[in-house]
Design a protein around this motif. Structure first.
Motif, short mmCIF file in Angstrom:
data_model
loop_
_atom_site.label_atom_id
_atom_site.label_comp_id
_atom_site.label_asym_id
_atom_site.label_seq_id
_atom_site.Cartn_x
_atom_site.Cartn_y
_atom_site.Cartn_z
N ARG A 280 108.01 93.09 5.48
CA ARG A 280 108.26 93.91 6.72
C ARG A 280 108.86 93.00 7.91
N ILE A 281 108.57 91.84 7.61
CA ILE A 281 108.85 90.62 8.85
C ILE A 281 110.27 90.21 8.72
N GLY A 282 110.60 90.37 7.29
CA GLY A 282 112.07 89.98 7.09
C GLY A 282 112.31 88.53 6.92
N PRO A 283 113.58 88.17 7.22
CA PRO A 283 113.83 86.69 7.01
C PRO A 283 113.21 85.69 8.36
N VAL A 284 112.77 84.73 8.08
CA VAL A 284 112.24 83.87 9.04
C VAL A 284 112.75 82.49 8.71
N ASP A 285 113.09 81.62 9.95
CA ASP A 285 113.48 80.32 9.85
C ASP A 285 112.56 79.25 9.43
N VAL A 286 111.37 79.62 10.09
CA VAL A 286 110.30 78.63 10.33
C VAL A 286 109.11 79.24 9.90
N LEU A 287 108.39 78.95 8.83
CA LEU A 287 106.89 79.29 8.27
C LEU A 287 105.95 78.33 8.50
N VAL A 288 105.05 78.64 9.43
CA VAL A 288 103.68 77.77 9.80
C VAL A 288 102.62 78.22 8.91
N ASN A 289 102.08 77.72 8.02
CA ASN A 289 101.01 78.33 7.34
C ASN A 289 99.62 77.63 8.05
N ASN A 290 99.06 78.40 9.17
CA ASN A 290 97.88 77.70 9.70
C ASN A 290 96.79 78.22 9.64
N ALA A 291 96.87 79.63 8.86
CA ALA A 291 95.38 80.47 8.81
C ALA A 291 94.56 79.53 7.98
N GLY A 292 93.29 79.37 8.28
CA GLY A 292 92.21 78.84 7.44
C GLY A 292 90.84 79.18 7.89
N THR A 293 90.20 78.96 6.89
CA THR A 293 88.68 79.07 7.00
C THR A 293 87.75 77.69 6.60
N ALA A 294 86.79 77.71 7.21
CA ALA A 294 85.85 76.55 6.66
C ALA A 294 84.49 76.90 6.43
N GLU A 295 83.75 76.59 5.47
CA GLU A 295 82.50 76.69 5.33
C GLU A 295 81.77 75.36 4.68
N SER A 296 80.55 75.33 4.81
CA SER A 296 80.02 73.91 4.22
C SER A 296 78.72 74.50 3.48
N ALA A 297 78.23 73.51 2.28
CA ALA A 297 77.36 73.62 1.44
C ALA A 297 77.34 72.63 0.60
N ILE B 13 116.35 79.38 1.44
CA ILE B 13 117.51 78.56 0.73
C ILE B 13 118.76 79.32 0.93
N ALA B 14 118.79 80.77 0.65
CA ALA B 14 119.99 81.18 0.41
C ALA B 14 120.77 81.25 1.97
N ARG B 15 119.84 81.13 2.79
CA ARG B 15 121.01 81.20 4.22
C ARG B 15 121.20 79.70 4.71
N GLY B 16 120.67 78.82 4.02
CA GLY B 16 121.13 77.65 4.34
C GLY B 16 120.39 76.81 5.27
N PHE B 17 119.14 77.27 5.71
CA PHE B 17 118.09 76.57 6.61
C PHE B 17 116.68 77.03 6.42
N GLY B 18 115.84 76.18 6.61
CA GLY B 18 114.27 76.80 6.53
C GLY B 18 113.33 75.43 6.96
N ARG B 19 112.38 75.62 7.57
CA ARG B 19 111.38 74.66 7.73
C ARG B 19 109.88 75.39 7.45
N VAL B 20 109.29 74.68 6.49
CA VAL B 20 107.79 75.23 6.49
C VAL B 20 106.86 74.09 6.60
N VAL B 21 105.89 74.37 7.47
CA VAL B 21 104.74 73.33 7.74
C VAL B 21 103.58 74.10 7.29
N ASN B 22 102.90 73.42 6.65
CA ASN B 22 101.32 73.83 6.14
C ASN B 22 100.32 72.99 6.70
N VAL B 23 99.54 73.96 7.38
CA VAL B 23 98.41 73.05 8.25
C VAL B 23 97.28 72.97 7.15
N ALA B 24 97.20 71.67 6.68
CA ALA B 24 96.10 71.36 5.81
C ALA B 24 94.86 70.80 6.79
#
Length: 249
Positions: free
Chosen positions: A70-87, A120-131
């Motif tokens: 639905r969103i279509g082509p993006v130039d920058v992807l930031v995978n920031n969503a996260g959850t934390a639990e402890s045990a 890759i097909a468009r010739g530019f991209g940046r991906v940052v994964n928030v670990a």
């Protein structure tokens, strides 16, 4: 570090680190799609940055696939969503394990799989994964969380090896304790389980950094924005700590 003309997708963008990233990318010129599960938060952030809100649960594979289309082509992807639990590891339930992996690793993988090939097909991209710094070292009582963040770091390095000859880069940012609601929740849990006050619990987390403080969300956002710039094309497959020197490698 201009991002003029770039379109960025930030998951978990409604609050905390994600909101700070959305604000920074917008300030640096990008148009930002703010994704998250809480509609009120993502709509507020999207309005603040002049972007668009995308309701998305990254733990739902079908929803991720539909959103990517639905969103279509993006130039920058930031995978920031996260959850934390402890045990303790022997009290880590199957449900907790599956939840940590689904949100913190599998959702990011699904978005990378859908959105990197068009980059890759468009010739530019940046991906940052928030670990997390928990993706670089082991932390007691956080088996599922550590496993999920180590998975994100490993995934990032593996993808980086495959796409190194393209114009797309992928990296991880690994924050330590950040001054967000997630940290507040952890402090409340520590105070409840140990009987110490919340001030003492906060100080114990701050003491884990040689700087004796928590990182601010804006400090993480600065590194993310830098990695998204044209000038950062030589930084690839890295896991960059933003933790005041807590993890030194």
């Amino acid at each position: 570090m201009s991002l003029e003309g770039r379109f960025a997708l930030v998951t978990g963008g409604g609050r905390g680190i994600g909101r700070a990233i959305a604000e920074r990318l917008a300030r640096d010129g990008a148009r930002v799609a703010v994704a998250g599960r809480t509609r009120a938060e993502i709509e507020e952030t999207a309005a603040a940055v002049g972007g668009v809100a995308v309701e998305l649960d990254v733990g739902d594979r079908a929803a991720v696939a539909a959103a990517a289309e639905r969103i279509g082509p993006v130039d920058v992807l930031v995978n920031n969503a996260g959850t934390a639990e402890s045990a303790p590891f022997d009290r880590t339930t199957d449900a907790m394990w599956d939840r940590m992996l689904a949100v913190n690793a599998t959702g990011a993988f699904a978005l990378c799989r859908a959105l990197i090939p068009p980059m890759i097909a468009r010739g530019f991209g940046r991906v940052v994964n928030v670990a997390s710094s928990a993706g670089l070292v082991g932390c007691a009582y956080s088996t599922a969380y550590c496993a999920s963040k180590h998975a994100m770091v490993g995934m990032t390095r593996a993808i980086a090896a495959e796409i190194a000859r393209t114009a797309v880069t992928i990296n991880c940012v690994c924050p330590g304790w950040v001054n967000t609601k997630m940290a507040d929740d952890a402090i409340a849990r520590i105070a409840e389980k140990t009987g110490r006050g919340e001030d003492a619990a906060r100080r114990s987390l701050e003491a884990m950094s040689p700087q004796g403080r928590m990182v601010e969300p804006e400090e993480v956002a600065l590194v993310v924005s830098m990695l998204c710039s044209d000038e950062a094309r030589g930084i690839h497959g890295q896991a960059i700590s933003v933790d005041g020197g807590q993890v030194m490698r």
